[in-house]
Design an enzyme around this catalytic site. Structure first.
Site, PDB file in Angstrom:
ATOM      1  N   PRO A   1      57.287  16.031  81.731  1.00  9.98           N
ATOM      2  CG  PRO A   1      58.951  16.793  83.148  1.00  9.98           C
ATOM      3  CD  PRO A   1      58.310  15.541  82.651  1.00  9.98           C
ATOM      4  CD  GLU A   2      53.268  17.966  77.268  1.00 17.40           C
ATOM      5  OE1 GLU A   2      52.973  18.722  76.323  1.00 17.40           O
ATOM      6  OE2 GLU A   2      52.415  17.305  77.889  1.00 17.40           O
TER       7      GLU A   2
END
Length: 249
Positions: free
Chosen positions: A2-3
């Site tokens: 996840p960013e």
């Protein structure tokens, strides 16, 4: 992994059932994930009221009334599962315990927050809120790409003379915090810049043009992680350099 937009979405999802609530019981079902959990983490969380949630880079920060902050990193496969509380039109009853439910927070309002991570690349830690900027995972982070500390002048200066590929430079969390492979690929695709090109060899005006592109791509990703693929002429496509479609889900 996840960013920034995905982590922001997770934070926004758990904040309503955690903010202002007391952790009635914290269960820690193993001694570690990517790194060992802090000593007595379950006891240090149980009975603490959550004052608020924040995000720094790819980390969720949960401020507690004990003057401590819980740091959460989702890693490759970590998920924060909410049960026992309505979230908009959705309600999930408490499920049976699952194999990879490593940390479970029972909130006094009836909600349960479960950190499930099959690959165990995630992490949790507790740190003093007052000195959180000195924590080893935070102290070297660069500015937030949507904050005032990140602008054209800053990025041009940080990339000047660098021999590393531009993609690697933008992935460096010490230069800009929160970007990962998905969004960096999309930004460079939109800019028409080969990700293998040395950062220091790119003209300053083209480096400066990356700043608004980064912000635009991140804003498009606030829909839960999905961003629309750039509509660029076919002649700018180079096989193997960029994804044809980008999805953070």
């Amino acid at each position: 992994m996840p960013e920034l937009p995905e982590v922001e979405t997770v934070k926004a999802g758990i904040a309503p059932v955690m903010t202002g609530q007391v952790i009635a019981l914290a269960e820690v079902n193993r001694p570690d994930l990517r790194w060992p959990f802090p000593e007595n983490m379950a006891d240090r969380l149980t009975g603490r009221r959550v004052l608020g949630l924040r995000r720094r880079s790819k980390y969720i920060l949960v401020d507690l009334d004990s003057a401590a902050t819980l740091l959460i990193h989702l890693g490759m496969s970590g998920r924060m599962l909410v049960s026992g509380a309505a979230q908009g039109a959705f309600y999930h009853p408490h499920p049976a315990p699952a194999k990879h439910d490593h940390v479970v927070l029972h909130m006094d309002g009836g909600a349960r927050i479960t950190f499930n991570d099959p690959r165990r690349f995630g992490a949790m830690d507790l740190m003093p809120t007052a000195t959180q900027e000195d924590h080893w995972l935070i102290r070297d982070l660069g500015p937030e790409p949507l904050g005032n500390g990140f602008d054209e002048t800053y990025l041009v200066a940080r990339l000047k003379g660098r021999n590393t590929p531009i993609k690697s430079a933008l992935l460096d969390q010490r230069i800009v915090a929160g970007l990962g492979n998905i969004y960096v690929c999309e930004v460079l695709f939109r800019a028409g810049i080969d990700p293998r090109r040395k950062a220091g060899q790119i003209a300053a005006r083209r480096v400066a043009s990356l700043v608004p592109l980064i912000r635009d791509v991140l804003h498009r990703g606030d829909r839960g992680g999905w961003i629309e693929p750039a509509r660029l002429p076919a002649k700018r496509w180079r096989v193997g350099l960029f994804p044809a479609r980008v999805s953070g889900l």
